[in-house]
Design a protein around this motif. Sequence first.
Motif, mmCIF file in Angstrom:
data_model
loop_
_atom_site.group_PDB
_atom_site.id
_atom_site.type_symbol
_atom_site.label_atom_id
_atom_site.label_comp_id
_atom_site.label_asym_id
_atom_site.label_seq_id
_atom_site.Cartn_x
_atom_site.Cartn_y
_atom_site.Cartn_z
ATOM 1 N N VAL A 1 0.836 -1.208 0.000
ATOM 2 C CA VAL A 1 0.000 0.000 0.000
ATOM 3 C C VAL A 1 0.864 1.249 0.000
ATOM 4 O O VAL A 1 0.623 2.194 -0.758
ATOM 5 N N ARG A 2 1.892 1.273 0.842
ATOM 6 C CA ARG A 2 2.783 2.436 0.912
ATOM 7 C C ARG A 2 3.495 2.668 -0.423
ATOM 8 O O ARG A 2 3.676 3.811 -0.848
ATOM 9 N N ASP A 3 3.880 1.591 -1.105
ATOM 10 C CA ASP A 3 4.558 1.730 -2.396
ATOM 11 C C ASP A 3 3.645 2.364 -3.448
ATOM 12 O O ASP A 3 4.082 3.184 -4.256
ATOM 13 N N ALA A 4 2.382 1.966 -3.440
ATOM 14 C CA ALA A 4 1.444 2.423 -4.465
ATOM 15 C C ALA A 4 0.767 3.740 -4.110
ATOM 16 O O ALA A 4 0.365 4.491 -4.999
ATOM 17 N N PHE A 5 0.629 4.020 -2.809
ATOM 18 C CA PHE A 5 -0.059 5.237 -2.356
ATOM 19 C C PHE A 5 0.664 5.721 -1.101
ATOM 20 O O PHE A 5 0.241 5.446 0.019
ATOM 21 N N PRO A 6 1.786 6.449 -1.260
ATOM 22 C CA PRO A 6 2.644 6.801 -0.126
ATOM 23 C C PRO A 6 1.930 7.529 1.016
ATOM 24 O O PRO A 6 2.334 7.407 2.175
ATOM 25 N N GLY A 7 0.892 8.281 0.720
ATOM 26 C CA GLY A 7 0.204 9.035 1.761
ATOM 27 C C GLY A 7 -0.915 8.284 2.438
ATOM 28 O O GLY A 7 -1.701 8.869 3.204
ATOM 29 N N ALA A 8 -1.010 6.979 2.208
ATOM 30 C CA ALA A 8 -2.096 6.186 2.789
ATOM 31 C C ALA A 8 -2.089 6.279 4.315
ATOM 32 O O ALA A 8 -1.032 6.361 4.948
ATOM 33 N N ILE A 9 -3.286 6.250 4.886
ATOM 34 C CA ILE A 9 -3.453 6.235 6.343
ATOM 35 C C ILE A 9 -3.721 4.782 6.729
ATOM 36 O O ILE A 9 -4.694 4.177 6.266
ATOM 37 N N LEU B 1 -14.232 1.945 16.333
ATOM 38 C CA LEU B 1 -13.361 1.764 15.170
ATOM 39 C C LEU B 1 -13.959 2.443 13.940
ATOM 40 O O LEU B 1 -13.240 3.089 13.168
ATOM 41 N N ALA B 2 -15.271 2.320 13.762
ATOM 42 C CA ALA B 2 -15.926 2.962 12.624
ATOM 43 C C ALA B 2 -15.776 4.479 12.688
ATOM 44 O O ALA B 2 -15.554 5.140 11.663
ATOM 45 N N GLU B 3 -15.873 5.046 13.875
ATOM 46 C CA GLU B 3 -15.686 6.493 14.033
ATOM 47 C C GLU B 3 -14.260 6.887 13.670
ATOM 48 O O GLU B 3 -14.032 7.919 13.020
ATOM 49 N N ALA B 4 -13.283 6.073 14.082
ATOM 50 C CA ALA B 4 -11.884 6.367 13.758
ATOM 51 C C ALA B 4 -11.654 6.311 12.251
ATOM 52 O O ALA B 4 -10.970 7.171 11.670
ATOM 53 N N ILE B 5 -12.223 5.316 11.597
ATOM 54 C CA ILE B 5 -12.064 5.173 10.157
ATOM 55 C C ILE B 5 -12.711 6.344 9.424
ATOM 56 O O ILE B 5 -12.128 6.915 8.496
ATOM 57 N N ALA C 1 -10.599 9.509 9.784
ATOM 58 C CA ALA C 1 -9.426 9.487 8.902
ATOM 59 C C ALA C 1 -9.833 9.703 7.452
ATOM 60 O O ALA C 1 -9.134 10.383 6.695
ATOM 61 N N ALA C 2 -10.972 9.139 7.064
ATOM 62 C CA ALA C 2 -11.403 9.226 5.664
ATOM 63 C C ALA C 2 -11.893 10.616 5.285
ATOM 64 O O ALA C 2 -11.657 11.087 4.168
ATOM 65 N N LEU C 3 -12.580 11.275 6.197
ATOM 66 C CA LEU C 3 -13.202 12.562 5.870
ATOM 67 C C LEU C 3 -12.355 13.768 6.261
ATOM 68 O O LEU C 3 -12.610 14.879 5.797
ATOM 69 N N ARG C 4 -11.328 13.547 7.090
ATOM 70 C CA ARG C 4 -10.398 14.630 7.433
ATOM 71 C C ARG C 4 -8.962 14.113 7.285
ATOM 72 O O ARG C 4 -8.174 14.138 8.233
#
Length: 311
Positions: A138-146, A191-195, A198-201
């Motif tokens: 994932v890091r190789d393909a999308f370096p800014g991934a969370i 966990l859903a709130e954390a995801i 991260a996704a929306l901010r």
Amino acid sequence: MSKLVTVFGAAGFIGRYVVQELARRGARIRAVTRDPHSAQSLKPLAALGQMAIVRGSVTEEASVAAACEGADTVINLVGILSEGEQTFGAVHVAGARNVAKAANAAGASALVHISAIGADPEAEPAYARTKGAGEGAVRDAFPGAIILQPSIVFGPEDEFLNRFASLIRMAPIMPVVAGNAVFQPIYVVDLAEAIAEAALRPEEHVGKSYELGGPETVTMRELFAWIARTIGKTESFVDVPDGVSGRLAAMFGWLPGAPLTHDQWLMLQRPNVVSGENGCAALEVDPTPLEAVAPNWMVRFRRQGRFTKLP
């Protein structure tokens, strides 16, 4: 216009709560699942026109690319706990790579990848090893991934508390495997709130990895005792030595329906707890204690339901 979020694994245990939280926060959702017909229960979780359910599999590059097209954010929740029709490598590594590459090609501004505590490309258990390799892909393909690494996740439909409660209710004497194994269970709603955060901010979390756990740690033996008290069952446990349980898992864990695979036994030998700061704080989540919510649904395992007299 609200963000369009593509969610892979939307119809799974965690996915249902993620979809609900994203909808509550006003996002538009593209819910990706291998079988759209079995995902119709997602529809009431969002407003009319807020969500589209589409067919896709992380192992199929074309369907992944189509699902990511036009998305502002992509979330990958897909994972398996044991191998069967699908393999760890195909899902955790190749599948994760497919999603990351497609999200990057589609111009998504953020990718949230769900891994697990203990993910390590050098680990002995295949689950942890492929989770670690998947993070690298994932890091190789999308370096800014969370990247989010939760401990064991519990909730009304889980295969963790509910499975043990069912066994403890039926067994006159319950064997305890890896009684000293340590967990830091996190509530699926948290966990859903954390995801969703991260996704929306994503701008506050780009390129970061967070380990996520609940507010307390518990051993397997302590967890069994708590379940027994919660469902009104007398504690009747016998500890199985690691040497014996390891051999049994190696000999019979490959059989269909086996209660424990050898790979899962290996995972139990490793602490499943946050190693440093709990990432829930950075994602503005206040973890919920197990005992604050689990009795609400575990009441169904009591002999007389809510009328059972607890010891």
